[in-house]
Motif scaffolding. Structure first.
Motif, mmCIF file in Angstrom:
data_model
loop_
_atom_site.group_PDB
_atom_site.id
_atom_site.type_symbol
_atom_site.label_atom_id
_atom_site.label_comp_id
_atom_site.label_asym_id
_atom_site.label_seq_id
_atom_site.Cartn_x
_atom_site.Cartn_y
_atom_site.Cartn_z
ATOM 1 N N GLY A 166 9.350 5.813 4.842
ATOM 2 C CA GLY A 166 10.227 6.627 3.999
ATOM 3 C C GLY A 166 10.734 5.854 2.798
ATOM 4 N N LEU A 167 11.127 4.597 3.020
ATOM 5 C CA LEU A 167 11.586 3.760 1.918
ATOM 6 C C LEU A 167 10.482 3.553 0.889
ATOM 7 C CD1 LEU A 167 13.735 1.864 0.681
ATOM 8 C CD2 LEU A 167 12.774 0.033 2.102
ATOM 9 N N THR A 168 9.278 3.324 1.364
ATOM 10 C CA THR A 168 8.138 3.114 0.469
ATOM 11 C C THR A 168 7.922 4.323 -0.432
ATOM 12 O OG1 THR A 168 7.036 1.601 2.007
ATOM 13 C CG2 THR A 168 5.636 2.738 0.404
ATOM 14 N N LYS A 169 7.936 5.495 0.151
ATOM 15 C CA LYS A 169 7.690 6.707 -0.639
ATOM 16 C C LYS A 169 8.844 6.981 -1.603
ATOM 17 C CE LYS A 169 5.225 10.069 1.024
ATOM 18 N NZ LYS A 169 3.938 9.725 0.416
ATOM 19 N N GLY A 170 10.073 6.748 -1.133
ATOM 20 C CA GLY A 170 11.214 6.965 -2.014
ATOM 21 C C GLY A 170 11.218 6.019 -3.200
ATOM 22 N N LEU A 171 10.948 4.743 -2.955
ATOM 23 C CA LEU A 171 10.905 3.770 -4.046
ATOM 24 C C LEU A 171 9.730 4.042 -4.978
ATOM 25 C CD1 LEU A 171 11.790 0.391 -2.270
ATOM 26 C CD2 LEU A 171 13.278 1.836 -3.667
ATOM 27 N N ALA A 172 8.611 4.469 -4.409
ATOM 28 C CA ALA A 172 7.448 4.776 -5.252
ATOM 29 C C ALA A 172 7.768 5.900 -6.225
ATOM 30 C CB ALA A 172 6.248 5.149 -4.383
ATOM 31 N N GLY A 173 8.453 6.925 -5.726
ATOM 32 C CA GLY A 173 8.816 8.034 -6.603
ATOM 33 C C GLY A 173 9.790 7.628 -7.691
ATOM 34 N N ARG A 174 10.723 6.741 -7.351
ATOM 35 C CA ARG A 174 11.719 6.293 -8.333
ATOM 36 C C ARG A 174 11.134 5.314 -9.347
ATOM 37 N NH1 ARG A 174 13.924 4.505 -11.820
ATOM 38 N NH2 ARG A 174 16.113 3.879 -12.128
ATOM 39 N N LEU A 175 10.270 4.422 -8.908
ATOM 40 C CA LEU A 175 9.825 3.319 -9.766
ATOM 41 C C LEU A 175 8.478 3.548 -10.442
ATOM 42 C CD1 LEU A 175 10.919 0.382 -7.417
ATOM 43 C CD2 LEU A 175 12.128 1.272 -9.425
ATOM 44 N N GLY A 176 7.752 4.559 -10.005
ATOM 45 C CA GLY A 176 6.456 4.844 -10.610
ATOM 46 C C GLY A 176 6.493 5.002 -12.126
ATOM 47 N N PRO A 177 7.461 5.734 -12.684
ATOM 48 C CA PRO A 177 7.524 5.881 -14.142
ATOM 49 C C PRO A 177 7.686 4.559 -14.888
ATOM 50 C CG PRO A 177 8.837 7.580 -13.085
ATOM 51 C CD PRO A 177 8.433 6.615 -12.012
ATOM 52 N N GLU A 178 8.115 3.520 -14.159
ATOM 53 C CA GLU A 178 8.282 2.202 -14.768
ATOM 54 C C GLU A 178 7.105 1.275 -14.443
ATOM 55 O OE1 GLU A 178 12.811 1.219 -14.867
ATOM 56 O OE2 GLU A 178 12.424 2.288 -13.002
ATOM 57 N N LYS A 179 6.012 1.866 -13.982
ATOM 58 C CA LYS A 179 4.778 1.146 -13.669
ATOM 59 C C LYS A 179 4.966 0.124 -12.553
ATOM 60 C CE LYS A 179 2.659 1.809 -18.220
ATOM 61 N NZ LYS A 179 2.012 1.165 -19.383
ATOM 62 N N ILE A 180 5.862 0.453 -11.642
ATOM 63 C CA ILE A 180 6.044 -0.360 -10.445
ATOM 64 C C ILE A 180 5.509 0.426 -9.260
ATOM 65 C CG2 ILE A 180 7.713 -1.494 -8.924
ATOM 66 C CD1 ILE A 180 9.552 -1.744 -11.400
ATOM 67 N N ARG A 181 4.468 -0.083 -8.656
ATOM 68 C CA ARG A 181 3.820 0.600 -7.536
ATOM 69 C C ARG A 181 4.425 0.116 -6.221
ATOM 70 N NH1 ARG A 181 -0.881 -0.913 -6.658
ATOM 71 N NH2 ARG A 181 -0.950 -2.786 -7.958
#
Length: 255
Positions: A171-186
């Motif tokens: 859950g943490l992985t998916k939540g962080l991915a959604g938040r940080l993706g626009p900043e090119k952080i996978r």
């Protein structure tokens, strides 16, 4: 065994690994060192970690930077991350590997045990990510790799606090991915099967138990710490630049 693949973009990359002094973590530390990355790793076990740093320096001429810290102490964790950044530059690859998989029964778990288990197995994943995100933004992107486990996927019943934490990591992985993706952080996760570390062999592996478990794997061979290195390097490298919010299961095809 280290993978033969070379990822040129990982050379000189600033990499931080938690729990990097033994078991799977030690294999990951070696894997990134072998790629020519600037590696820092955090571990509470000082003697083993110093031995690992010395051995890798002798083998590769690329000494990883060891940082002693208790990951349940968030201030100590933040200080260790800051020290790694001052040594190697902004972290652009974070591997949240540290874990503690003591067996425990539902009837024996106290509030303090539950909280302590989450403080080792889940909470540091978030706060280590939080501590490196600013540098990743400045660098124009990065990769966060969270180690979970298949234990919660196969209904393993003898460590419920641990399996709850490992499910939480997804859950943490998916939540962080959604938040940080626009900043090119996978942000991705790796879910190992039963990896034959020294700790597993010492405490829980029996000949009968291992034989039975091998029959559940499509590839009936022992999983070793080095088998986690290739998948982790791939997720760290630009080869997976459009891969985020995913969980890569590395378990030999466990049924």
């Amino acid at each position: 065994m280290m993978p033969s693949a070379v990822f040129p973009d990982l050379k000189n990359r600033s990499v931080l690994i938690t729990g990097g002094g033994s078991g799977i973590g030690a294999a990951l530390t070696e894997g990134f060192v072998a790629q020519g990355a600037r590696v820092a790793f955090i571990d509470i076990a000082e003697a083993a970690s110093q031995d690992l740093a010395n051995a890798l320096d002798n083998k590769y001429g690329n000494r990883p930077f060891y940082l002693k810290a208790d990951l349940t102490d968030i201030e100590a964790l933040r200080n260790a991350v800051a020290t790694a950044i001052s040594k190697n530059g902004p972290v652009t690859v974070l591997v949240n590997n540290a874990a503690w998989d003591d067996r425990h029964d539902i009837d024996d778990v106290t509030e303090n045990y539950w909280d302590g288990n989450q403080a080792i197995n889940l909470r540091p994943h978030f706060f280590t990510a939080q501590a490196v995100v600013s540098g990743m933004r400045t660098a124009g992107g990065g990769s966060i790799i969270n180690f979970t486990s298949i234990s919660f996927m196969i209904n393993q019943g003898n460590l419920p606090a641990y399996t709850a934490a490992k499910a939480g990591i997804i859950g943490l992985t998916k939540g962080l991915a959604g938040r940080l993706g626009p900043e090119k952080i996978r942000v991705n996760a790796i879910a190992p099967g039963w990896v034959m570390t020294e700790r597993q062999r010492t405490h829980w592996v029996t000949e009968e138990g291992l034989e039975a478990y091998m029959k559940r794997q499509a590839i009936p061979e022992e999983l070793l710490p080095g088998d986690m290195v290739g998948p982790c390097l791939f997720l760290a490298s630009d080869a997976s630049r459009m891969l985020t919010a995913q969980t890569l299961i590395v378990d030999g095809g466990c049924l």
